[in-house]
Design a protein around this motif. Structure first.
Motif, PDB file in Angstrom:
ATOM      1  N   SER A   1      14.136  14.596   0.494  1.00 23.51           N
ATOM      2  CA  SER A   1      13.449  15.271  -0.605  1.00 23.51           C
ATOM      3  C   SER A   1      12.264  14.438  -1.070  1.00 23.51           C
ATOM      4  O   SER A   1      12.176  13.239  -0.802  1.00 23.51           O
ATOM      5  N   LYS A   2      11.371  15.082  -1.797  1.00 23.29           N
ATOM      6  CA  LYS A   2      10.215  14.385  -2.374  1.00 23.29           C
ATOM      7  C   LYS A   2      10.712  13.284  -3.315  1.00 23.29           C
ATOM      8  O   LYS A   2      10.161  12.181  -3.342  1.00 23.29           O
ATOM      9  N   GLU A   3      11.763  13.566  -4.053  1.00 23.13           N
ATOM     10  CA  GLU A   3      12.331  12.593  -4.995  1.00 23.13           C
ATOM     11  C   GLU A   3      12.831  11.347  -4.259  1.00 23.13           C
ATOM     12  O   GLU A   3      12.551  10.221  -4.665  1.00 23.13           O
ATOM     13  N   LEU A   4      13.567  11.546  -3.172  1.00 24.78           N
ATOM     14  CA  LEU A   4      14.081  10.420  -2.404  1.00 24.78           C
ATOM     15  C   LEU A   4      12.935   9.654  -1.747  1.00 24.78           C
ATOM     16  O   LEU A   4      12.934   8.427  -1.735  1.00 24.78           O
ATOM     17  N   GLU A   5      11.953  10.390  -1.219  1.00 28.07           N
ATOM     18  CA  GLU A   5      10.792   9.726  -0.623  1.00 28.07           C
ATOM     19  C   GLU A   5      10.126   8.814  -1.650  1.00 28.07           C
ATOM     20  O   GLU A   5       9.805   7.665  -1.362  1.00 28.07           O
ATOM     21  N   ASP A   6       9.946   9.330  -2.862  1.00 27.20           N
ATOM     22  CA  ASP A   6       9.323   8.530  -3.924  1.00 27.20           C
ATOM     23  C   ASP A   6      10.153   7.299  -4.264  1.00 27.20           C
ATOM     24  O   ASP A   6       9.613   6.214  -4.487  1.00 27.20           O
ATOM     25  N   GLN A   7      11.484   7.443  -4.295  1.00 26.86           N
ATOM     26  CA  GLN A   7      12.369   6.309  -4.590  1.00 26.86           C
ATOM     27  C   GLN A   7      12.263   5.241  -3.507  1.00 26.86           C
ATOM     28  O   GLN A   7      12.197   4.047  -3.810  1.00 26.86           O
ATOM     29  N   ILE A   8      12.254   5.669  -2.264  1.00 28.05           N
ATOM     30  CA  ILE A   8      12.157   4.724  -1.145  1.00 28.05           C
ATOM     31  C   ILE A   8      10.815   4.009  -1.182  1.00 28.05           C
ATOM     32  O   ILE A   8      10.753   2.779  -1.068  1.00 28.05           O
ATOM     33  N   VAL A   9       9.737   4.766  -1.360  1.00 24.61           N
ATOM     34  CA  VAL A   9       8.399   4.168  -1.411  1.00 24.61           C
ATOM     35  C   VAL A   9       8.308   3.169  -2.547  1.00 24.61           C
ATOM     36  O   VAL A   9       7.815   2.047  -2.367  1.00 24.61           O
ATOM     37  N   LYS A  10       8.798   3.541  -3.716  1.00 22.87           N
ATOM     38  CA  LYS A  10       8.766   2.637  -4.875  1.00 22.87           C
ATOM     39  C   LYS A  10       9.529   1.351  -4.570  1.00 22.87           C
ATOM     40  O   LYS A  10       9.054   0.246  -4.848  1.00 22.87           O
ATOM     41  N   SER A  11      10.706   1.495  -3.978  1.00 21.45           N
ATOM     42  CA  SER A  11      11.527   0.326  -3.653  1.00 21.45           C
ATOM     43  C   SER A  11      10.817  -0.591  -2.663  1.00 21.45           C
ATOM     44  O   SER A  11      10.802  -1.810  -2.829  1.00 21.45           O
ATOM     45  N   VAL A  12      10.199   0.001  -1.638  1.00 23.97           N
ATOM     46  CA  VAL A  12       9.512  -0.788  -0.614  1.00 23.97           C
ATOM     47  C   VAL A  12       8.298  -1.495  -1.216  1.00 23.97           C
ATOM     48  O   VAL A  12       8.094  -2.688  -0.990  1.00 23.97           O
ATOM     49  N   VAL A  13       7.505  -0.767  -1.977  1.00 24.89           N
ATOM     50  CA  VAL A  13       6.288  -1.346  -2.556  1.00 24.89           C
ATOM     51  C   VAL A  13       6.640  -2.477  -3.521  1.00 24.89           C
ATOM     52  O   VAL A  13       5.985  -3.524  -3.523  1.00 24.89           O
ATOM     53  N   GLU A  14       7.698  -2.294  -4.312  1.00 24.92           N
ATOM     54  CA  GLU A  14       8.108  -3.343  -5.258  1.00 24.92           C
ATOM     55  C   GLU A  14       8.571  -4.606  -4.544  1.00 24.92           C
ATOM     56  O   GLU A  14       8.331  -5.710  -5.002  1.00 24.92           O
ATOM     57  N   LYS A  15       9.239  -4.432  -3.412  1.00 19.61           N
ATOM     58  CA  LYS A  15       9.790  -5.590  -2.700  1.00 19.61           C
ATOM     59  C   LYS A  15       8.804  -6.184  -1.710  1.00 19.61           C
ATOM     60  O   LYS A  15       9.016  -7.288  -1.213  1.00 19.61           O
ATOM     61  N   GLY A  16       7.750  -5.440  -1.381  1.00 19.60           N
ATOM     62  CA  GLY A  16       6.717  -5.947  -0.487  1.00 19.60           C
ATOM     63  C   GLY A  16       7.255  -6.395   0.849  1.00 19.60           C
ATOM     64  O   GLY A  16       7.913  -5.641   1.543  1.00 19.60           O
TER      65      GLY A  16
ATOM     66  N   ASP B   1       0.850  -1.187   0.000  1.00 23.00           N
ATOM     67  CA  ASP B   1       0.000   0.000   0.000  1.00 23.00           C
ATOM     68  C   ASP B   1       0.889   1.242   0.000  1.00 23.00           C
ATOM     69  O   ASP B   1       1.504   1.586   1.010  1.00 23.00           O
ATOM     70  N   GLU B   2       0.943   1.920  -1.142  1.00 22.84           N
ATOM     71  CA  GLU B   2       1.846   3.061  -1.307  1.00 22.84           C
ATOM     72  C   GLU B   2       1.591   4.163  -0.285  1.00 22.84           C
ATOM     73  O   GLU B   2       2.541   4.745   0.263  1.00 22.84           O
ATOM     74  N   LYS B   3       0.326   4.467   0.008  1.00 24.24           N
ATOM     75  CA  LYS B   3       0.012   5.528   0.975  1.00 24.24           C
ATOM     76  C   LYS B   3       0.522   5.171   2.366  1.00 24.24           C
ATOM     77  O   LYS B   3       1.061   6.020   3.073  1.00 24.24           O
ATOM     78  N   GLN B   4       0.354   3.918   2.762  1.00 24.02           N
ATOM     79  CA  GLN B   4       0.805   3.488   4.081  1.00 24.02           C
ATOM     80  C   GLN B   4       2.331   3.532   4.167  1.00 24.02           C
ATOM     81  O   GLN B   4       2.894   3.979   5.162  1.00 24.02           O
TER      82      GLN B   4
END
Length: 86
Positions: free
Chosen positions: A54-69, A34-37
């Motif tokens: 930064s917003k960019e780093l936050e997005d990278q971290i979120v993407k990495s976490v969501v992809e790896k579940g 869940d990307e929002k969570q």
């Protein structure tokens, strides 16, 4: 655990044990698909660690976490935060 142990941790880190336990509880029951969570958790970690990202780093971290579940690697996230903030 002894209260003095927690007090020492609080003094060294500047983070209250209540915040640590709240975060640990949120992580324990989080749906890492869940990307929002995940975004809320990343922001909370950044705030507690006193490491603005930064917003960019936050997005990278979120993407990495969501992809790896549920194969989340907190060391990898910490490393990403440290590299971008140096």
């Amino acid at each position: 655990m002894h209260d003095s142990f927690f007090k020492k941790i609080e003094q060294k880190t500047g983070v209250s044990m209540d915040e640590v336990f709240t975060l640990a509880n949120a992580i324990q029951y989080a749906d890492f698909s869940d990307e929002k969570q995940v975004k809320k958790i990343v922001r909370k970690v950044s705030k507690i660690a006193n490491k603005p990202i930064s917003k960019e780093l936050e997005d990278q971290i979120v993407k990495s976490v969501v992809e790896k579940g549920n194969k989340l690697n907190l060391n990898e996230i910490a490393s990403m935060m440290n590299q971008k903030n140096e």
